[in-house]
Design an enzyme around this catalytic site. Structure first.
Site, PDB file in Angstrom:
ATOM      1  N   TYR A 144      42.252  36.909  47.640  1.00  0.00           N
ATOM      2  CA  TYR A 144      42.565  37.836  46.541  1.00  0.00           C
ATOM      3  C   TYR A 144      43.299  37.103  45.413  1.00  0.00           C
ATOM      4  O   TYR A 144      42.941  37.234  44.244  1.00  0.00           O
ATOM      5  CB  TYR A 144      43.406  38.995  47.092  1.00  0.00           C
ATOM      6  CG  TYR A 144      43.629  40.132  46.120  1.00  0.00           C
ATOM      7  CD1 TYR A 144      42.604  41.028  45.817  1.00  0.00           C
ATOM      8  CD2 TYR A 144      44.858  40.319  45.510  1.00  0.00           C
ATOM      9  CE1 TYR A 144      42.813  42.085  44.938  1.00  0.00           C
ATOM     10  CE2 TYR A 144      45.074  41.372  44.630  1.00  0.00           C
ATOM     11  CZ  TYR A 144      44.048  42.247  44.345  1.00  0.00           C
ATOM     12  OH  TYR A 144      44.256  43.289  43.472  1.00  0.00           O
ATOM     13  N   SER A 152      45.733  40.974  38.294  1.00  0.00           N
ATOM     14  CA  SER A 152      46.791  41.482  39.190  1.00  0.00           C
ATOM     15  C   SER A 152      48.021  40.603  39.008  1.00  0.00           C
ATOM     16  O   SER A 152      47.927  39.502  38.446  1.00  0.00           O
ATOM     17  CB  SER A 152      46.275  41.366  40.633  1.00  0.00           C
ATOM     18  OG  SER A 152      47.307  41.590  41.564  1.00  0.00           O
TER      19      SER A 152
HETATM   20  N1  LIG Z   1      46.224  49.320  43.206  1.00  0.00           N
HETATM   21  C1  LIG Z   1      46.944  48.238  42.970  1.00  0.00           C
HETATM   22  O1  LIG Z   1      48.101  48.165  43.384  1.00  0.00           O
HETATM   23  C2  LIG Z   1      46.368  47.095  42.171  1.00  0.00           C
HETATM   24  C3  LIG Z   1      47.261  46.087  41.768  1.00  0.00           C
HETATM   25  C4  LIG Z   1      46.776  45.010  41.026  1.00  0.00           C
HETATM   26  C5  LIG Z   1      45.433  44.960  40.701  1.00  0.00           C
HETATM   27  N2  LIG Z   1      44.586  45.953  41.121  1.00  0.00           N
HETATM   28  C6  LIG Z   1      43.192  45.817  40.749  1.00  0.00           C
HETATM   29  O2  LIG Z   1      42.776  46.967  40.049  1.00  0.00           O
HETATM   30  C7  LIG Z   1      41.382  47.191  40.256  1.00  0.00           C
HETATM   31  C8  LIG Z   1      41.170  48.625  40.703  1.00  0.00           C
HETATM   32  O3  LIG Z   1      41.830  48.801  41.940  1.00  0.00           O
HETATM   33  P1  LIG Z   1      42.266  50.224  42.534  1.00  0.00           P
HETATM   34  O4  LIG Z   1      43.645  50.083  43.004  1.00  0.00           O
HETATM   35  O5  LIG Z   1      41.879  51.312  41.612  1.00  0.00           O
HETATM   36  O6  LIG Z   1      41.347  50.211  43.851  1.00  0.00           O
HETATM   37  P2  LIG Z   1      40.333  51.286  44.449  1.00  0.00           P
HETATM   38  O7  LIG Z   1      39.927  50.734  45.763  1.00  0.00           O
HETATM   39  O8  LIG Z   1      40.910  52.638  44.378  1.00  0.00           O
HETATM   40  O9  LIG Z   1      39.127  51.219  43.409  1.00  0.00           O
HETATM   41  C9  LIG Z   1      38.282  50.115  43.347  1.00  0.00           C
HETATM   42  C10 LIG Z   1      36.912  50.594  42.957  1.00  0.00           C
HETATM   43  O10 LIG Z   1      36.045  49.440  42.911  1.00  0.00           O
HETATM   44  C11 LIG Z   1      34.818  49.828  43.506  1.00  0.00           C
HETATM   45  N3  LIG Z   1      34.058  48.665  43.998  1.00  0.00           N
HETATM   46  C12 LIG Z   1      34.305  47.911  45.082  1.00  0.00           C
HETATM   47  N4  LIG Z   1      33.344  46.989  45.237  1.00  0.00           N
HETATM   48  C13 LIG Z   1      32.469  47.179  44.206  1.00  0.00           C
HETATM   49  C14 LIG Z   1      31.272  46.550  43.807  1.00  0.00           C
HETATM   50  N5  LIG Z   1      30.735  45.526  44.519  1.00  0.00           N
HETATM   51  N6  LIG Z   1      30.641  46.982  42.689  1.00  0.00           N
HETATM   52  C15 LIG Z   1      31.164  48.018  41.980  1.00  0.00           C
HETATM   53  N7  LIG Z   1      32.287  48.666  42.304  1.00  0.00           N
HETATM   54  C16 LIG Z   1      32.928  48.239  43.418  1.00  0.00           C
HETATM   55  C17 LIG Z   1      35.228  50.755  44.642  1.00  0.00           C
HETATM   56  O11 LIG Z   1      34.130  51.529  45.101  1.00  0.00           O
HETATM   57  C18 LIG Z   1      36.320  51.570  43.996  1.00  0.00           C
HETATM   58  O12 LIG Z   1      35.834  52.712  43.342  1.00  0.00           O
HETATM   59  C19 LIG Z   1      40.945  46.144  41.280  1.00  0.00           C
HETATM   60  O13 LIG Z   1      40.355  45.043  40.628  1.00  0.00           O
HETATM   61  C20 LIG Z   1      42.243  45.730  41.939  1.00  0.00           C
HETATM   62  O14 LIG Z   1      42.189  44.431  42.468  1.00  0.00           O
HETATM   63  C21 LIG Z   1      45.030  47.017  41.845  1.00  0.00           C
END
Ligand SMILES: NC(=O)c1ccc[n+]([C@@H]2O[C@H](COP(=O)([O-])OP(=O)(O)OC[C@H]3O[C@@H](n4cnc5c(N)ncnc54)[C@H](O)[C@@H]3O)[C@@H](O)[C@H]2O)c1
Length: 248
Positions: A151, A138
């Site tokens: 985080y 991130s």
């Molecule tokens: N959306 C953003 O703005 C953003 C920005 C920077 C980084 N990220 C990172 O991108 C990645 C995906 O995020 P997203 O925005 O798609 O979020 P999201 O919440 O839509 O998806 C995250 C997924 O991870 C799954 N998950 C959670 N705990 C889990 C576990 N213990 N085992 C397996 N799966 C698990 C959830 O069920 C979900 O399907 C994450 O690592 C997040 O930190 C997101």
């Protein structure tokens, strides 16, 4: 890397960024194991993606789940060439008030889960003759954010772990890179409004597909990059534009 016929595992792929990554890899001929704990959404996505995808229940903090997912991937598709550690959660809290179990949960899923995935997948990556690991960090792995201590710690940790893995796995022909998204429109950010992105050089939320394109590029094209950071953030981590009046 030519993805046709290659096996990939993408964690947290039932929705959001992970689902877009799974879609991009399947579209290019990879066979993808969608790992998540959201069984309904994961199974639906696998069905939509067709024969090139299968869903497995995978809690990334559980070693037995990883073993089972790897065994299933090999049984169905063959040794794993690509691992994308994307599963993650966000929980807010200041240093003074975040409950300890919340801090631990975030580190457990975002950092320990990725470490467990890399070590469990390594024998399979070796059997495949090498490959690529992409860890989804991130902008919180590049700078600090108030009230996001767990985080940011998890995402800086994942960035550091990526570099160590790149050094250790080079001899196995495995490249390891981190990706640093800024604000992306997914269920994780559903409660956040557009003001969050107003100060960015590109003042909007990104789409999951824009992260997926970068991940696809790293896996298939970035042949001289390992231990590297790839930022997909609309310029969010570039710096601050203060409201300077040039006439004063
Ligand atoms: N959306 C953003 O703005 C953003 C920005 C920077 C980084 N990220 C990172 O991108 C990645 C995906 O995020 P997203 O925005 O798609 O979020 P999201 O919440 O839509 O998806 C995250 C997924 O991870 C799954 N998950 C959670 N705990 C889990 C576990 N213990 N085992 C397996 N799966 C698990 C959830 O069920 C979900 O399907 C994450 O690592 C997040 O930190 C997101």
């Amino acid at each position: 890397m030519d993805l046709r016929g290659r096996t990939a595992i993408v964690t947290g792929a039932a929705r959001g960024i992970g689902a877009a990554i799974a879609g991009a890899l399947v579209a290019d001929g990879a066979r993808v194991v969608i790992g998540d704990i959201l069984d309904g959404e994961g199974e639906e996505l696998a069905e939509r993606l067709g024969d090139g995808a299968v869903y497995v229940h995978l809690d990334v903090t559980d070693s037995a789940h990883w073993q089972a997912a790897l065994a299933e991937a090999e049984r169905l598709f063959g040794p794993v060439s690509v691992l994308v550690n994307n599963a993650g959660i966000v929980e807010f809290g200041g240093i003074a008030d975040q409950p300890a179990d919340s801090f631990r949960r975030v580190i457990d899923i975002n950092l320990y889960g990725a470490w467990l995935g890399m070590r469990t997948a390594l024998p399979s990556l070796r059997r495949a003759g090498g490959g690529c690991i992409v860890n989804i960090s991130s902008t919180a792995g590049l700078m600090g954010y108030a009230n996001l201590g767990a985080y940011t710690a998890s995402k800086w940790g994942l960035r550091g772990l990526t570099k160590t893995a790149a050094l250790e796995l080079a001899a196995d022909g495995v490249r390891v890179c981190s990706v640093h998204p800024g604000p992306i429109r997914t269920p994780m950010t559903s409660g956040m409004d557009d003001s969050l992105t107003a100060g960015q050089p590109i003042p909007r939320f990104g789409e999951p597909e824009e992260v997926a394109q970068m991940v696809h590029f790293i896996i298939t094209r970035a042949t001289y990059s390992t231990g590297s950071e790839f930022v997909v953030d609309g310029g969010a981590a570039t710096g601050i534009t203060p409201p300077v009046n040039p006439s004063t």
